[in-house]
Scaffold this motif. Structure first.
Motif, short mmCIF file in Angstrom:
data_model
loop_
_atom_site.label_atom_id
_atom_site.label_comp_id
_atom_site.label_asym_id
_atom_site.label_seq_id
_atom_site.Cartn_x
_atom_site.Cartn_y
_atom_site.Cartn_z
N ILE A 95 14.91 -3.22 1.43
CA ILE A 95 13.92 -3.97 2.22
C ILE A 95 12.53 -3.37 2.04
CG2 ILE A 95 13.21 -4.57 4.56
CD1 ILE A 95 16.19 -4.71 5.28
N GLY A 96 12.46 -2.04 2.05
CA GLY A 96 11.15 -1.39 1.90
C GLY A 96 10.50 -1.69 0.56
N VAL A 97 11.29 -1.67 -0.52
CA VAL A 97 10.73 -1.94 -1.85
C VAL A 97 10.26 -3.40 -1.96
CG1 VAL A 97 11.28 -2.11 -4.30
CG2 VAL A 97 12.03 -0.12 -2.98
N VAL A 98 11.10 -4.34 -1.54
CA VAL A 98 10.74 -5.76 -1.65
C VAL A 98 9.55 -6.08 -0.76
CG1 VAL A 98 11.55 -8.12 -1.27
CG2 VAL A 98 13.10 -6.42 -2.25
N ALA A 99 9.57 -5.61 0.48
CA ALA A 99 8.46 -5.87 1.40
C ALA A 99 7.17 -5.23 0.91
CB ALA A 99 8.80 -5.37 2.80
N THR A 100 7.26 -4.04 0.32
CA THR A 100 6.07 -3.36 -0.19
C THR A 100 5.46 -4.12 -1.35
OG1 THR A 100 6.90 -1.19 0.50
CG2 THR A 100 5.23 -1.23 -1.23
N ILE A 101 6.29 -4.59 -2.28
CA ILE A 101 5.77 -5.33 -3.44
C ILE A 101 5.07 -6.61 -2.99
CG2 ILE A 101 6.44 -6.59 -5.52
CD1 ILE A 101 8.66 -4.54 -5.91
N ILE A 102 5.73 -7.38 -2.12
CA ILE A 102 5.14 -8.64 -1.67
C ILE A 102 3.87 -8.39 -0.86
CG2 ILE A 102 5.53 -10.71 -0.30
CD1 ILE A 102 8.50 -10.47 -0.94
N ALA A 103 3.93 -7.45 0.08
CA ALA A 103 2.76 -7.18 0.93
C ALA A 103 1.60 -6.62 0.12
CB ALA A 103 3.15 -6.21 2.04
N THR A 104 1.89 -5.79 -0.88
CA THR A 104 0.81 -5.21 -1.69
C THR A 104 0.13 -6.28 -2.53
OG1 THR A 104 2.01 -3.11 -1.80
CG2 THR A 104 0.26 -3.47 -3.41
N ILE A 105 0.90 -7.18 -3.13
CA ILE A 105 0.31 -8.25 -3.94
C ILE A 105 -0.54 -9.18 -3.07
CG2 ILE A 105 0.83 -10.26 -5.36
CD1 ILE A 105 3.30 -8.78 -6.38
N LEU A 106 0.04 -9.66 -1.97
CA LEU A 106 -0.70 -10.57 -1.11
C LEU A 106 -1.90 -9.88 -0.47
CD1 LEU A 106 2.25 -12.45 0.66
CD2 LEU A 106 0.86 -13.23 -1.26
N GLY A 107 -1.71 -8.65 0.02
CA GLY A 107 -2.80 -7.94 0.67
C GLY A 107 -3.95 -7.63 -0.28
N ALA A 219 -2.15 1.99 -0.47
CA ALA A 219 -1.70 0.91 0.41
C ALA A 219 -0.21 0.64 0.25
CB ALA A 219 -2.49 -0.36 0.12
N ALA A 220 0.29 0.69 -0.99
CA ALA A 220 1.71 0.48 -1.22
C ALA A 220 2.55 1.58 -0.59
CB ALA A 220 1.98 0.41 -2.73
N LEU A 221 2.12 2.82 -0.72
CA LEU A 221 2.86 3.92 -0.09
C LEU A 221 2.85 3.80 1.43
CD1 LEU A 221 1.69 6.96 -2.27
CD2 LEU A 221 3.91 5.82 -2.33
N LEU A 222 1.71 3.41 1.99
CA LEU A 222 1.64 3.23 3.44
C LEU A 222 2.55 2.10 3.90
CD1 LEU A 222 0.32 3.91 6.15
CD2 LEU A 222 -1.54 2.34 5.56
N ALA A 223 2.55 0.98 3.16
CA ALA A 223 3.41 -0.14 3.52
C ALA A 223 4.88 0.24 3.43
CB ALA A 223 3.11 -1.33 2.61
#
Length: 290
Positions: A95-107, A219-223
């Motif tokens: 969940i952390g990897v998938v959510a980080t990738i999506i949130a980083t791209i969109l953010g 940002a990705a590490l924080l997410a």
């Protein structure tokens, strides 16, 4: 108490004596108070991590690893003695990897839009982005639970509902981090690339993206850290799934094995390794530029 001035003995050549300034104890304390406070704060922050690492080598006398009994490596030899715990760790990492990738791209895309463009709804969107950080997690979790209950039903809640919830509140942190990096960029570098007949794509790939990359990485590490650590929103959207924070909360009521401290220590050591490697790479790049 003022600073005292002491005159040294006159030199043999007859020149004027040198004046040596001796600082008062109060002036010395003012100069060193920041260092002392910083040291105390770091000790306060790192002491729980040191306790977790120390207790991971304990062989508890019972089900709860709260008091020191004796030194043992059993927990480190078999950290996955409980299959449920390892499954929850794997689920949290996925969940952390998938959510980080999506949130980083969109953010990141939102950050570029907010910094580089001017449009009518810009101020309103900028205010809305702070709502996930300002709103209580309990309220957000309950709202998302009601949304998922009424749309897909409780039986379908699990991996993707947790991921969607994590993406929602991770985007705000990504936007804030990347926006600060974009705001500190020197725009003349991109203009210089354009003056050298670089296309917009070449300018972005070879100038803009390398300059923004440290902010995107941070940002990705924080997410990822926020996602893997979240409990309140996750428990509302998990359904029958169980992440690692949920497992720990349930274990505290029944038993607290030393393997939990082992997993926490591994996460801590992994984070320190990533930070150390990044610092070494930055120093190597700086030395090459010199």
């Amino acid at each position: 108490m003022a600073t005292q001035t002491i005159s040294a003995p006159a030199p043999a050549d007859g020149s004027a004596p040198l004046k040596v300034r001796r600082k008062s104890p109060l002036a010395w304390a003012k100069q060193h108070v920041l260092l002392a406070v910083t040291f105390v704060v770091f000790v306060f922050m790192l002491l729980p991590n040191a306790v977790i690492l120390w207790m991971s080598f304990n062989q508890p006398d019972g089900k709860f690893n709260y008091t020191w009994n004796k030194f043992s490596l059993d927990a480190w030899k078999n950290p996955c003695s409980n299959s449920t715990m390892c499954h929850s760790i794997g689920l949290s990492l996925e969940i952390g990897v998938v959510a980080t990738i999506i949130a980083t791209i969109l953010g990141t895309m939102i950050s570029f839009a907010m910094v580089r463009h001017r449009f009518k709804a810009r101020s309103g969107i900028n205010a809305l982005l702070f709502l996930p950080m300002a709103a209580p997690e309990v309220v957000m979790g309950a709202t998302l639970a009601a949304l998922f209950f009424n749309t897909i039903g409780p039986g379908a809640m699990g991996f993707w509902t947790i991921t969607i919830a994590h993406v929602m509140f991770c985007i705000s942190y990504v936007v804030v981090t990347v926006k600060s990096r974009l705001a500190g960029m020197d725009p003349t570098l991109e203009r210089a690339a354009e003056d050298l007949y670089a296309t917009p794509t070449q300018t972005f790939m070879k100038v803009t993206l390398p300059l923004v990359a440290p902010g995107i990485g941070a940002a990705a590490l924080l997410a990822f850290a926020i996602s893997i650590d979240d409990y309140i929103i996750t428990v509302f959207t998990a359904g029958n799934s169980e992440t690692f924070p949920m497992y720990i909360f349930g274990s505290v009521q029944r038993a607290y094995p030393a393997q939990i401290d082992v997993i926490g220590s591994l996460m801590l050591l992994g984070t320190m390794t990533v930070i150390a490697v990044s610092q070494i790479l930055n120093q190597m790049r700086t030395s090459r530029k010199k």
